[in-house]
Design an enzyme around this catalytic site. Sequence first.
Site, mmCIF file in Angstrom:
data_model
loop_
_atom_site.group_PDB
_atom_site.id
_atom_site.type_symbol
_atom_site.label_atom_id
_atom_site.label_comp_id
_atom_site.label_asym_id
_atom_site.label_seq_id
_atom_site.Cartn_x
_atom_site.Cartn_y
_atom_site.Cartn_z
ATOM 1 N N LYS A 1 0.496 5.452 -2.004
ATOM 2 C CA LYS A 1 0.483 6.742 -1.296
ATOM 3 C C LYS A 1 0.810 7.860 -2.294
ATOM 4 C CE LYS A 1 1.576 4.825 3.255
ATOM 5 N NZ LYS A 1 0.494 5.160 4.159
ATOM 6 N N HIS B 1 0.816 -1.222 0.000
ATOM 7 C CA HIS B 1 0.000 0.000 0.000
ATOM 8 C C HIS B 1 0.851 1.274 0.000
ATOM 9 C CE1 HIS B 1 0.580 -0.173 4.394
ATOM 10 N NE2 HIS B 1 0.218 1.083 4.443
ATOM 11 N N HIS C 1 7.748 -2.412 2.272
ATOM 12 C CA HIS C 1 7.560 -0.967 2.105
ATOM 13 C C HIS C 1 8.886 -0.215 1.882
ATOM 14 C CE1 HIS C 1 3.624 -2.044 3.274
ATOM 15 N NE2 HIS C 1 3.766 -1.948 4.574
HETATM 16 C C1 BG6 Z 1 1.666 -2.499 7.459
HETATM 17 C C2 BG6 Z 1 2.403 -3.134 8.594
HETATM 18 O O1 BG6 Z 1 1.981 -3.115 6.243
HETATM 19 O O2 BG6 Z 1 2.028 -1.116 7.398
HETATM 20 C C3 BG6 Z 1 2.105 -2.434 9.901
HETATM 21 O O3 BG6 Z 1 1.995 -4.507 8.685
HETATM 22 C C4 BG6 Z 1 2.395 -0.957 9.774
HETATM 23 O O4 BG6 Z 1 2.857 -2.999 10.960
HETATM 24 C C5 BG6 Z 1 1.706 -0.382 8.561
HETATM 25 O O5 BG6 Z 1 1.938 -0.321 10.954
HETATM 26 C C6 BG6 Z 1 2.135 1.041 8.318
HETATM 27 O O6 BG6 Z 1 1.327 1.600 7.328
HETATM 28 P P1 BG6 Z 1 0.999 3.158 7.322
HETATM 29 O O7 BG6 Z 1 0.234 3.354 6.081
HETATM 30 O O8 BG6 Z 1 0.216 3.419 8.583
HETATM 31 O O9 BG6 Z 1 2.311 3.858 7.357
#
Ligand code: BG6
Length: 508
Positions: A193, A189, A251
């Site tokens: 962003k 995801h 990520h």
């Molecule tokens: C998820 C992780 O993929 O991303 C989580 O499993 C993490 O541990 C989250 O908190 C962070 O996403 P964002 O969009 O809140 O930065």
Amino acid sequence: MSLSLQDLKKTPASIVIFGGFGDLSWRKLIPALYNLFIGGYLPENFTIFAMDYHGRTDAAYDKHMLEGINTFSRTGKADPEKWNIFKDRLDYFQGDFTVPDTFPRLKKALEDYDKQWGKRAIRVFYYSVSPGFIQMITEGLSKYKMANNPSKDRIVIEKPFGTDLASAQKLNKLLTKDFKEQQIYRIDHYLGKEVVQNILAFRFANHIFEPLWRSGEVDHIQISVAEDVSVGTRGKYYDNSGALRDMIQNHLLQLLSVIAMDRPKSYTAECIRDEKVKVLKSVRKIKPEEVVRAQYTAGTVDGNKQAAYIDEVNVARNSKTETFVALKLFIDNPRWKGVPFLLRTGKCMPKKSSLITIVFKPTPNKIFKDDTNSNRLYISIQPEQTINLIVDGKVPGIEMKLQPVNMDFTYNDSFCEPSPEAYETLLLDVLEGDTTLFIRDDQVETAWKIVMPILDYWKKTSSGLKKYAAGTEGPKASDQLAKSVGAKWALSSPNETPLLCEPRKDKP
Ligand code: BG6
């Protein structure tokens, strides 16, 4: 070929969410679909099958999802009229993957809609389930030939995509046995962003940056994803995962590939993904003994008391799972020769901040005595959405004095449109059939290859695990790691603390 929005709106779509009552559906997927609906992005004819193991009533399901929208949607509470229309498209579907009639029932329901619409709909199968169910679902879809039209049927897989290289390869094999790679959408995801997408525009639509974006001009690059949240109620999953698997493998390495990739031949999914894979393949083997791993102890985050990780629900009391990782890596290609990349992520840090910092080399042949600050480019992904370039300027006055100043681009000031949630962008891309922002099979495997030496090393020894108090910037070892290349972590958003990041003093 992906569909244009115009064509999509005329094409019926059935969206099946396996795990339709789960947390992800509640917090992210249904609010995102609702926002796409009210924004006029969904097809005129669409239905959402929310598959759930328990036998709930439609009313109970709708009530829970409305609560989810009211709590988590970026557009605030649902509009009663629009919600009433939307909820008629939400079809609660009781189904247990282990019960034989589940898949034929689903097939019949999909075909009934196709008949009603007079057209074979696009089908999205969203696996919002724990990894243990992936095989069962895939076999069910395949046996009943529900997803056998690669141009119309899409398989969406959430992370974690495997727990190591071998399991990711196994999963890829399983999926590509029954589906074509072009119809598989592996979600990260972060790629949805807004600011992350803008990095491509920023880099490749502004010629001024290209000559600077390389070794010789760049001193080092930092990618820091700090979270103020703890592991919360996710102990069961997290304790078997840890920050390296949960954040770095996906990520942060995706952010790295967007920042470091070469210019793609064109703005098409395959050209972009080819360049991303190339850069990941050029990452030099990381020295596992230099990687900092740490776990939070009790502390205070934003004025609130925080228990130690080992006292969290569903976490082993003697757990050695890391909640913080900092590492240094190099990319062995001509563009990035000798440039250190510092990556770090952690839970229970003082502030949520996803920040990429590019620190440029000091001015050669300085002519001003106070030209001591290097130029820096801060790309803040969240919570602030900003891009800031720090340059030296003359302080007004009769003396020639320099001071760093901030040239900033703030989304809120520059655009009236609010940014969509990552899941809105990604779900719309899935419907349109655009794979650009999704991870290809070779990308995911290459990312695992990068972290495997660290995981293997940690399997052998847990003695290197450091501790840091919740609410702090991580262990001292992380600062020392940055210092080893003459750098200092940019601690926070540049708007608040513009000058926290210093250039390197020496070469690696
Ligand atoms: C998820 C992780 O993929 O991303 C989580 O499993 C993490 O541990 C989250 O908190 C962070 O996403 P964002 O969009 O809140 O930065």
